[in-house]
Design a protein around this motif. Structure first.
Motif, PDB file in Angstrom:
ATOM      1  N   GLN A 122      38.911   2.074 -18.645  1.00 37.35           N
ATOM      2  CA  GLN A 122      39.733   0.933 -18.422  1.00 37.35           C
ATOM      3  C   GLN A 122      39.093  -0.421 -18.734  1.00 37.35           C
ATOM      4  O   GLN A 122      39.821  -1.516 -18.650  1.00 37.35           O
ATOM      5  CB  GLN A 122      40.210   1.062 -16.886  1.00 37.35           C
ATOM      6  CG  GLN A 122      39.330   1.633 -16.002  1.00 37.35           C
ATOM      7  CD  GLN A 122      38.491   0.070 -15.270  1.00 37.35           C
ATOM      8  OE1 GLN A 122      39.300  -0.745 -15.458  1.00 37.35           O
ATOM      9  NE2 GLN A 122      37.247   0.144 -14.932  1.00 37.35           N
ATOM     10  N   ASP A 123      37.866  -0.516 -18.730  1.00 38.83           N
ATOM     11  CA  ASP A 123      37.098  -1.626 -18.939  1.00 38.83           C
ATOM     12  C   ASP A 123      37.186  -2.090 -20.392  1.00 38.83           C
ATOM     13  O   ASP A 123      36.685  -3.329 -20.615  1.00 38.83           O
ATOM     14  CB  ASP A 123      35.884  -1.999 -18.442  1.00 38.83           C
ATOM     15  CG  ASP A 123      34.856  -1.174 -18.818  1.00 38.83           C
ATOM     16  OD1 ASP A 123      35.170   0.197 -18.937  1.00 38.83           O
ATOM     17  OD2 ASP A 123      33.796  -1.263 -18.879  1.00 38.83           O
ATOM     18  N   HIS A 124      37.420  -1.386 -21.311  1.00 36.53           N
ATOM     19  CA  HIS A 124      37.767  -1.513 -22.897  1.00 36.53           C
ATOM     20  C   HIS A 124      39.258  -1.521 -23.086  1.00 36.53           C
ATOM     21  O   HIS A 124      39.435  -2.285 -24.062  1.00 36.53           O
ATOM     22  CB  HIS A 124      36.824  -0.485 -23.545  1.00 36.53           C
ATOM     23  CG  HIS A 124      35.485  -0.410 -23.032  1.00 36.53           C
ATOM     24  ND1 HIS A 124      34.477  -0.911 -23.943  1.00 36.53           N
ATOM     25  CD2 HIS A 124      34.810  -0.074 -21.803  1.00 36.53           C
ATOM     26  CE1 HIS A 124      33.329  -1.039 -23.283  1.00 36.53           C
ATOM     27  NE2 HIS A 124      33.415  -0.316 -22.041  1.00 36.53           N
ATOM     28  N   ALA A 125      40.104  -0.609 -22.620  1.00 39.08           N
ATOM     29  CA  ALA A 125      41.456  -0.547 -23.073  1.00 39.08           C
ATOM     30  C   ALA A 125      42.457  -1.108 -22.043  1.00 39.08           C
ATOM     31  O   ALA A 125      43.653  -0.943 -22.096  1.00 39.08           O
ATOM     32  CB  ALA A 125      41.871   1.000 -23.054  1.00 39.08           C
ATOM     33  N   GLY A 223      30.281  -0.766 -28.240  1.00 38.90           N
ATOM     34  CA  GLY A 223      30.820  -0.562 -26.952  1.00 38.90           C
ATOM     35  C   GLY A 223      29.695  -0.101 -26.021  1.00 38.90           C
ATOM     36  O   GLY A 223      29.001  -0.682 -25.797  1.00 38.90           O
ATOM     37  N   ASP A 224      30.118   1.167 -25.315  1.00 31.84           N
ATOM     38  CA  ASP A 224      29.009   1.635 -24.301  1.00 31.84           C
ATOM     39  C   ASP A 224      28.048   2.551 -24.983  1.00 31.84           C
ATOM     40  O   ASP A 224      27.550   3.306 -24.057  1.00 31.84           O
ATOM     41  CB  ASP A 224      29.827   2.094 -23.205  1.00 31.84           C
ATOM     42  CG  ASP A 224      30.514   0.981 -22.276  1.00 31.84           C
ATOM     43  OD1 ASP A 224      30.169  -0.258 -22.568  1.00 31.84           O
ATOM     44  OD2 ASP A 224      31.216   1.395 -21.423  1.00 31.84           O
ATOM     45  N   VAL A 225      27.689   2.661 -26.219  1.00 30.94           N
ATOM     46  CA  VAL A 225      26.690   3.423 -26.530  1.00 30.94           C
ATOM     47  C   VAL A 225      25.458   2.975 -25.847  1.00 30.94           C
ATOM     48  O   VAL A 225      24.546   4.019 -25.812  1.00 30.94           O
ATOM     49  CB  VAL A 225      26.609   3.080 -28.242  1.00 30.94           C
ATOM     50  CG1 VAL A 225      25.249   3.978 -28.686  1.00 30.94           C
ATOM     51  CG2 VAL A 225      27.614   4.197 -28.819  1.00 30.94           C
ATOM     52  N   ALA A 268      28.814  -3.657 -25.266  1.00 30.74           N
ATOM     53  CA  ALA A 268      29.851  -4.369 -24.618  1.00 30.74           C
ATOM     54  C   ALA A 268      29.487  -4.973 -23.215  1.00 30.74           C
ATOM     55  O   ALA A 268      30.224  -5.784 -22.802  1.00 30.74           O
ATOM     56  CB  ALA A 268      30.903  -3.217 -24.464  1.00 30.74           C
ATOM     57  N   HIS A 269      28.401  -4.587 -22.885  1.00 28.05           N
ATOM     58  CA  HIS A 269      28.052  -5.065 -21.537  1.00 28.05           C
ATOM     59  C   HIS A 269      26.586  -5.865 -21.432  1.00 28.05           C
ATOM     60  O   HIS A 269      26.007  -6.075 -20.414  1.00 28.05           O
ATOM     61  CB  HIS A 269      28.201  -4.196 -20.409  1.00 28.05           C
ATOM     62  CG  HIS A 269      29.478  -3.554 -20.075  1.00 28.05           C
ATOM     63  ND1 HIS A 269      30.533  -4.238 -19.756  1.00 28.05           N
ATOM     64  CD2 HIS A 269      29.629  -2.141 -20.396  1.00 28.05           C
ATOM     65  CE1 HIS A 269      31.543  -3.144 -20.077  1.00 28.05           C
ATOM     66  NE2 HIS A 269      31.180  -1.781 -20.228  1.00 28.05           N
ATOM     67  N   ASP A 270      26.466  -6.398 -22.739  1.00 30.05           N
ATOM     68  CA  ASP A 270      25.207  -6.973 -22.826  1.00 30.05           C
ATOM     69  C   ASP A 270      25.235  -8.639 -22.664  1.00 30.05           C
ATOM     70  O   ASP A 270      26.089  -9.186 -23.332  1.00 30.05           O
ATOM     71  CB  ASP A 270      24.590  -6.776 -24.403  1.00 30.05           C
ATOM     72  CG  ASP A 270      23.305  -7.403 -24.359  1.00 30.05           C
ATOM     73  OD1 ASP A 270      22.741  -8.134 -23.462  1.00 30.05           O
ATOM     74  OD2 ASP A 270      22.917  -7.602 -25.689  1.00 30.05           O
TER      75      ASP A 270
HETATM   76 ZN   LIG Z   1      32.405  -0.378 -20.398  1.00 37.17          ZN
END
Ligand SMILES: [Zn+2]
Length: 293
Positions: A122-125, A223-225, A268-270
């Protein structure tokens, strides 16, 4: 590759904090740290990336829906919702709605033609509904999660996703484009500048976007890789996801650096992602005196 002029910017659409065991997986099983952890990471951005290409404006991920913070019924009820809240906490700072963040980047929402979702969490879509005119691309394997009995167990909230809006991406042979060890992908505009690559592990159908422009290092939006490109380089993977698949994907990305030695990974969260993409610092966060990444 065409010498297309492409502008790339990072915008923050919400903030998240997670458990330290999530940032870099440890020997502790996910259930254990989810139930027992008392520590949080610092607040991290929820990054989206805006790409202005001559053929159209592309958005990589849509960020956090402010309703996830304000609406107590946003998450599933009961134990599952409790687990969601144990694993990650979100906040939605003023000005960080998708519309506000893109406006600050000089891009009106209505200008977005294509959205690429790295995955369906949900934090991406979360803000697909704010983009009614855009085509929304999702890896076909990821889209199939919506057919599972309980997509919520995979971190996917079908209640907030209009399936009819989601177009599956089916990766095909990259033919002449040597991105080994990646042999399959999806070339968005058929000009080699924006190529989707399958990078599963964090979720079943996670995908990344390779951005190639003239005269600047290529970017890989992952993304979240990973939460941190330095951890990815070291082969450390996050604590949620399918561990062996995550490690395989990380190894592939690190091997891609043989082909693209200047490759810059954008997570995505850097918190450093915006500066890295702006070319002010290198992937390792060190100041780049030449200003060219
Ligand atoms: Zn995320």
């Amino acid at each position: 590759m065409s010498p297309a002029v492409i502008r790339v910017q990072v915008a923050s659409v919400g903030e998240v904090r997670v458990r330290p065991d999530n940032i870099a997986g440890t020997w502790r099983p996910m259930l254990w740290w989810t139930l027992t952890s008392r520590r949080w990471s610092p607040w991290l951005p929820v990054n989206v990336v805006v790409i202005q290409h001559p053929r159209g404006t592309v958005l990589f991920d849509t960020g956090q829906d402010p309703a996830s913070v304000s609406d107590p019924s946003y998450y599933p009820p009961g134990l599952l919702g409790w687990v969601y809240r144990r694993q990650a906490a979100f906040r939605s700072p003023v000005g960080q709605s998708l519309e506000g963040a893109l406006a600050a980047a000089g891009v009106p929402l209505s200008e977005v033609d294509t959205v690429v979702l790295s995955h369906l969490h949900q934090d991406h879509a979360g803000n697909v509904a704010a983009l009614p005119e855009a085509e929304i691309l999702v890896d076909a394997t990821e889209l199939a999660l919506l057919d599972e009995r309980s997509p919520e167990l995979h971190g996917v909230l079908p209640r907030h996703l209009d399936r009819t809006r989601l177009t599956p991406v089916r990766h095909a042979s990259l033919r002449g484009d040597d991105l080994a060890p990646f042999t399959e992908g999806h070339d968005l505009f058929d000009d080699g500048t924006l190529v989707l690559l399958p990078t599963p592990g964090h979720s079943a159908g996670s995908m990344s976007l390779l951005v190639r422009r003239e005269a600047v290092p290529p970017l890989l939006l992952v993304g979240d890789v990973t939460y941190d490109p330095a951890l990815l380089r070291a082969g450390r993977v996050p604590g949620t996801g399918a561990r062996s698949l995550q490690e395989e994907t990380s190894a592939r990305i690190n091997a891609l650096r043989q082909r693209l030695p200047e490759l810059v990974v954008v997570a995505a969260h850097d918190p450093g992602a915006a500066s890295v993409v702006a070319g002010a610092v290198g992937e390792d966060g060190a100041h780049d005196p030449d200003g060219n990444g």
